[in-house]
Design a protein around this motif. Structure first.
Motif, mmCIF file in Angstrom:
data_model
loop_
_atom_site.group_PDB
_atom_site.id
_atom_site.type_symbol
_atom_site.label_atom_id
_atom_site.label_comp_id
_atom_site.label_asym_id
_atom_site.label_seq_id
_atom_site.Cartn_x
_atom_site.Cartn_y
_atom_site.Cartn_z
ATOM 1 N N GLN A 417 0.826 -1.213 0.000
ATOM 2 C CA GLN A 417 0.000 0.000 0.000
ATOM 3 C C GLN A 417 0.859 1.261 0.000
ATOM 4 N N SER A 418 1.949 1.278 0.788
ATOM 5 C CA SER A 418 2.777 2.486 0.834
ATOM 6 C C SER A 418 3.525 2.689 -0.474
ATOM 7 N N VAL A 419 3.930 1.598 -1.143
ATOM 8 C CA VAL A 419 4.571 1.728 -2.448
ATOM 9 C C VAL A 419 3.566 2.254 -3.468
ATOM 10 N N ALA A 420 2.331 1.744 -3.417
ATOM 11 C CA ALA A 420 1.296 2.236 -4.330
ATOM 12 C C ALA A 420 1.108 3.742 -4.173
ATOM 13 N N ARG A 421 0.997 4.193 -2.933
ATOM 14 C CA ARG A 421 0.799 5.629 -2.703
ATOM 15 C C ARG A 421 1.996 6.440 -3.191
ATOM 16 N N ALA A 422 3.205 5.916 -2.979
ATOM 17 C CA ALA A 422 4.397 6.614 -3.454
ATOM 18 C C ALA A 422 4.432 6.704 -4.981
ATOM 19 N N MET A 423 3.785 5.757 -5.638
ATOM 20 C CA MET A 423 3.723 5.749 -7.095
ATOM 21 C C MET A 423 2.545 6.553 -7.640
ATOM 22 N N GLY A 424 1.673 7.013 -6.757
ATOM 23 C CA GLY A 424 0.477 7.695 -7.215
ATOM 24 C C GLY A 424 -0.602 6.752 -7.691
ATOM 25 N N VAL A 425 -0.568 5.514 -7.214
ATOM 26 C CA VAL A 425 -1.562 4.494 -7.569
ATOM 27 C C VAL A 425 -2.518 4.308 -6.401
ATOM 28 N N THR A 426 -3.798 4.190 -6.670
ATOM 29 C CA THR A 426 -4.766 3.929 -5.611
ATOM 30 C C THR A 426 -4.520 2.535 -5.046
ATOM 31 N N PRO A 427 -4.237 2.394 -3.756
ATOM 32 C CA PRO A 427 -3.945 1.065 -3.192
ATOM 33 C C PRO A 427 -5.178 0.171 -3.193
#
Length: 523
Positions: A417-427
């Motif tokens: 989830q934190s990687v998704a947010r860092a990528m600008g992707v909805t987790p």
């Protein structure tokens, strides 16, 4: 004796055309460093622009993200339970039915769906790539370790050091003693084998011992050896003398491999859209400078371990190798332990039936190809009881999912989830990961598990999702774009030259030039 195909290959290009199209003399692939009997050289140390580590060690893409969980005894116990035999990740294939029915009766693997968009060989090509770029031989499993202190014993570039080692002078054991420009190949069965030590152990003589952990990866090693050797013959027939063939042919073999990674493998596992975006609009997260490519742990122990989900419980290794009948086997089976000709497909053995019929693994148009499993959170049951010989470190646990999950603690891996947010992707929502609630991981999932679940939820398991796919695409393309010897850097408009396929060149063409295709074998 030359076949018509050999003569066609020899006449297709002149020596001048070969030099021009292969790019020989303009930065041919270099090798350096020393080599032990089973270990390839490491790249010379250089500093990365994005993390405080050099390419001889591992690094991070997201160095500022916190670990998904603390490395406590309770967390370790939870991860072991999540990855245990019979647990949540186990596809619970009915192994009692045997290797043939597990292929022909899909109902026996109801939790382990086939992937109609991949052939069975995609798994092992991906494993071959992994063994070419990353080999962690020292970090303790489940014990927090700084990636910058952990040695990567492969060069972090797609340079085929897993095949060539340090070259004919520094790695003579990998080369034909009668012809030093050619790689050494072994025999002893119906067809080729990796060369082996003649001391009763059948130890493979290869630059990376993992390329003999099971028969399919060993067969790929042989195919790369034979592709190179056939290319040497072709080059000599077109005017090369003595040592002049080796550098050009190594580069040409490596460029054909690069082409397969970019044009066939990556579109299958991440989707063409992500590949096109990375190539056209550049990398957004993995940004090493030229010559400073490194292997990030988010790739090494996170996203790239998607391939374990694609492994089938059993395979048909070949169509006619078992006294004229097909040879079926579990990928691993405890019953094979200690057998001279194991009942399963483990490596480390030599017998007439132990070769790969590639029509099962790649589509030659004859109707014999078989599919992969989907990328999801169900892992084939045989991978929960690996032979110790198939584990590079020869330690426990023997359940591959447990090892993968404990690796999340080794590298203090961030949550998916934190990687998704860092990528600008909805987790993924907590509801998508509700099965992790008993472990307390539904809101902070181990990255490896998250990438599998994301593929399952977002892409129906056909390929990786936006987080896993972006990491894999950016790292593999980034390794090529930061390598001054790659075709993407030297000649981005280059297309394969050693067959008539050109821009349509695929793995079946590679295997045909290597002479291991069904037609060449009459099987």
């Amino acid at each position: 004796m030359k076949t018509a195909n050999d003569q066609s290959r020899s006449s297709r290009y002149s020596r001048r055309s070969f030099l021009r199209r292969a790019g020989a003399g303009a930065g041919a692939v270099a090798v350096s460093g020393g080599l032990g009997a089973a270990m390839a050289p490491r790249a010379a140390a250089a500093r990365s622009a994005t993390v405080s580590t050099g390419p001889t060690t591992f690094g991070r893409i997201f160095p500022n993200l916190p670990p998904f969980a603390a490395a406590t005894d309770d967390v370790k116990a939870a991860l072991k339970d999540l990855g245990k035999p019979g647990g949540l990740l186990d596809a619970k294939d009915d192994l009692s039915k045997g290797p043939v029915l597990l292929i022909t009766e899909p109902g026996l693997s109801a939790n382990n769906r086939n992937n109609p968009t991949h052939t069975a060989g995609t798994t092992f090509f991906g494993q071959f790539v992994d063994h070419d770029i990353t080999f962690d031989t020292g970090s303790p499993i489940g014990v927090p370790t700084n990636p910058g202190d952990a040695t990567n014993s492969r060069t972090p570039s797609l340079d085929l050091d897993s095949v060539y080692g340090a070259g004919p002078v520094a790695s003579p054991q990998l080369y034909d003693s009668a012809d030093h420009e050619k790689l050494r190949i072994g025999f002893g069965g119906l067809f080729e084998d990796v060369p082996r030590v003649d001391d009763g152990t059948n130890t493979a003589i290869v630059a990376d011992p993992r390329n003999d952990e099971q028969m399919i990866i060993s067969g790929l090693q042989c195919a790369f050896i034979l592709f190179h050797n056939n290319a040497v013959d072709w080059a000599r027939e077109n005017g090369y003398k003595n040592d002049s063939a080796f550098a050009a042919v190594r580069q040409l073999t490596t460029w054909h491999y690069h082409w397969l990674v970019v044009q066939e493998f990556l579109p299958q596992i991440v989707g063409q859209e992500i590949v096109d975006d990375v190539l056209r609009n550049h990398r957004r997260f993995y940004k090493p400078r030229m010559r400073e490519g490194f292997i990030p742990v988010e790739f090494q122990s996170g996203a790239y371990r998607f391939g374990h989900s694609m492994v089938r419980p059993s395979y048909r290794a070949n169509l006619h190798g078992d006294n004229g009948d097909p040879f079926f086997g579990m990928v691993f089976d405890p019953a094979g332990e200690g057998q001279a000709d194991p009942v399963d497909l483990r490596g480390g053995a030599r017998a007439p039936r132990r070769f790969i019929g590639w029509q099962t693994f790649f589509d030659f148009g004859d109707g014999n190809v078989k599919p992969n499993k989907r990328i999801d959170t169900k892992i084939s049951t045989p991978l929960f009881n690996l032979p110790l010989g198939a584990i590079a470190s020869h330690d426990t646990p023997q359940a591959l999912p447990q090892r993968n999950l404990l690796r999340q603690l080794t590298w203090s891996m961030p949550s998916g989830q934190s990687v998704a947010r860092a990528m600008g992707v909805t987790p993924l929502a907590d509801a998508d990961l509700a099965e992790l609630q008993p472990y307390g991981f539904q809101s902070s999932a181990p990255l490896w598990y998250y990438c599998l679940k994301e593929a399952e939820v977002v892409e129906d398991g056909l390929h990786l999702g936006p987080v896993g796919g972006r990491i894999v695409a950016e790292v593999l393309i980034g390794l090529l774009q930061s390598d001054p010897a790659s075709y993407l850097v030297q000649k981005p408009k280059w297309t394969p030259t050693l067959t008539s396929a050109g821009s349509s060149f695929r793995m079946t063409d590679f295997l045909t030039f290597a002479g291991v295709d069904p037609a060449s074998r009459g099987q």
